[in-house]
Design a protein around this motif. Sequence first.
Motif, PDB file in Angstrom:
ATOM      1  N   ILE A 106      -1.172  41.638  92.816  1.00 42.40           N
ATOM      2  CA  ILE A 106      -0.330  42.731  92.686  1.00 42.40           C
ATOM      3  C   ILE A 106      -0.739  43.882  93.602  1.00 42.40           C
ATOM      4  O   ILE A 106       0.107  44.710  94.062  1.00 42.40           O
ATOM      5  N   GLN A 151       4.998  46.565  94.282  1.00 42.73           N
ATOM      6  CA  GLN A 151       6.219  47.083  94.605  1.00 42.73           C
ATOM      7  C   GLN A 151       6.092  48.718  94.483  1.00 42.73           C
ATOM      8  O   GLN A 151       5.594  49.235  93.403  1.00 42.73           O
ATOM      9  N   THR A 162       6.239  49.370  90.185  1.00 47.14           N
ATOM     10  CA  THR A 162       4.862  48.771  89.386  1.00 47.14           C
ATOM     11  C   THR A 162       4.537  49.922  88.313  1.00 47.14           C
ATOM     12  O   THR A 162       4.361  51.009  88.978  1.00 47.14           O
ATOM     13  N   LYS A 207      12.926  47.379  85.285  1.00 50.27           N
ATOM     14  CA  LYS A 207      12.689  46.537  86.280  1.00 50.27           C
ATOM     15  C   LYS A 207      11.321  46.313  87.126  1.00 50.27           C
ATOM     16  O   LYS A 207      11.331  45.600  87.746  1.00 50.27           O
ATOM     17  N   TYR A 262       7.409  45.991  87.744  1.00 52.76           N
ATOM     18  CA  TYR A 262       6.328  45.054  87.237  1.00 52.76           C
ATOM     19  C   TYR A 262       5.304  45.752  86.371  1.00 52.76           C
ATOM     20  O   TYR A 262       4.688  46.809  86.865  1.00 52.76           O
ATOM     21  N   THR A 263       5.059  45.510  85.100  1.00 52.93           N
ATOM     22  CA  THR A 263       4.252  46.353  84.440  1.00 52.93           C
ATOM     23  C   THR A 263       3.141  45.482  84.201  1.00 52.93           C
ATOM     24  O   THR A 263       3.075  44.444  83.670  1.00 52.93           O
ATOM     25  N   VAL A 264       1.976  46.230  84.223  1.00 48.48           N
ATOM     26  CA  VAL A 264       0.438  45.556  84.048  1.00 48.48           C
ATOM     27  C   VAL A 264      -0.053  46.339  83.095  1.00 48.48           C
ATOM     28  O   VAL A 264      -0.320  47.804  83.306  1.00 48.48           O
ATOM     29  N   GLY A 297       5.203  42.451  82.244  1.00 50.34           N
ATOM     30  CA  GLY A 297       4.982  41.781  83.511  1.00 50.34           C
ATOM     31  C   GLY A 297       3.557  41.100  83.302  1.00 50.34           C
ATOM     32  O   GLY A 297       3.686  39.797  83.221  1.00 50.34           O
ATOM     33  N   TYR A 298       2.541  41.528  82.860  1.00 47.21           N
ATOM     34  CA  TYR A 298       1.268  41.024  82.416  1.00 47.21           C
ATOM     35  C   TYR A 298       0.619  42.097  81.519  1.00 47.21           C
ATOM     36  O   TYR A 298       0.346  43.085  81.871  1.00 47.21           O
TER      37      TYR A 298
END
Length: 417
Positions: A197, A202, A329, A359, A361-363, A383-384
């Motif tokens: 990542i 992103q 992100t 939409k 990507y989530t961490v 996302g993670y």
Amino acid sequence: MKFGINTIDDFDIKGKTVFLRVDINQPIDKKTDTLKDITRIKGCAPTIKELSEKGAKLVILAHQGSDIEYANYYNTKPHAKVISNLIGKDVEFVPDVCGPFAVEKIKQMSNGEIILLDNVRFMAEEMTLFETKLNLTPEQQALTQVVSRLAPLADLFIMDAFAAAHRAQPTLMGFQQLLPSAMGRLFEKEYSILSGILEKPQKPLIFLLGGAKIQDAFLMMDKVLGEGIADKVLAGGLVGNVMLIASGVDIGKPSTDYIMKRNLGEYIEKSKEALNNFADKIALPVDLAYINEKRMLVDTIDLPIDEALTDIGDKTVELFKKEIMNAGTVFVNGPVGVFEKPPAEYGTKNLWQALADTKAYTVLGGGDSVAATNKYDLADEMGYVCTGGGALVRFLSGEELPALSALKYAANKFGTN
């Protein structure tokens, strides 16, 4: 070998005495002798099961609470019960860390047997204050009592505690100086995902910073903003309150006293530097909430008030939600209020739903972030969810984590077998 670090696949496990360091530190109910959450244990359970099934004599080392987190300072007996239930195999709790009882128990182990030693932080050399005051080198870590007594009994050391990889403590980086070493499955997974990542995130990349351990937030803020890693930082919770003070807002005596009593005043000056250099990239709360029988709102321009501020306000929630929904992100390091209490959970609950809906990507990382995710049953929508908070922040800031350095050292010194 991946990233210059050995993995479990690089070693013949059967019949070997394997020391496995995990991070299963969880909120604990001392009255009932039970854990309030088992997320981190679920994370490392596959590694434990695999090593046992491959015939290792498996010795698990773990910590629970510390001198800093004294409310959770406890033995690891409850953890042994949880691990046993998760993997369907008995895990024996040994009420000793590295004394004669533990040593003899390890010597008598059979292939596939699993024991969990007591809280390694019962040893003074594993305490946070010991770490921060002495700053021992890796070589000195290997000379500590816990490592020097246990290492001669082991054939292999496996590090599966990514959540604690930023700590420079003996059981996290001392064994690698003396033993062939590898990363466990959870460590390997988290390191691989985060590396990927960070290499090509992103954009825009948003950091949502909150939680109680604000030291982590300020450790990385200048780095991620100065090097252009983060496009924007959303500051909530204690982080937001400290930064509001730095911006010239009087948040009131109760909230200011809380910050000062926790010795967090130094971060006001750090905040001033960040605001001077990156004001356009930092979003501060425009309103806050307090509890007076019910949730009450106050704009920051109407502060101070003689009430403890426990959440971001509704306007701030909407501003932060907009940033999250437009992001590519999002990294999250803590809730934005006292989400454990229903009147003060509005901000966290709504932002967590936005994290599930976006939409981007989530961490998410850190114990409180995980707890909030579980409370709202949103783990499958993220996302993670990383087991680490401080380790995540330091990794994202480009810092070489001590445990990673130690694993690379072991790979170069001992290779594989």
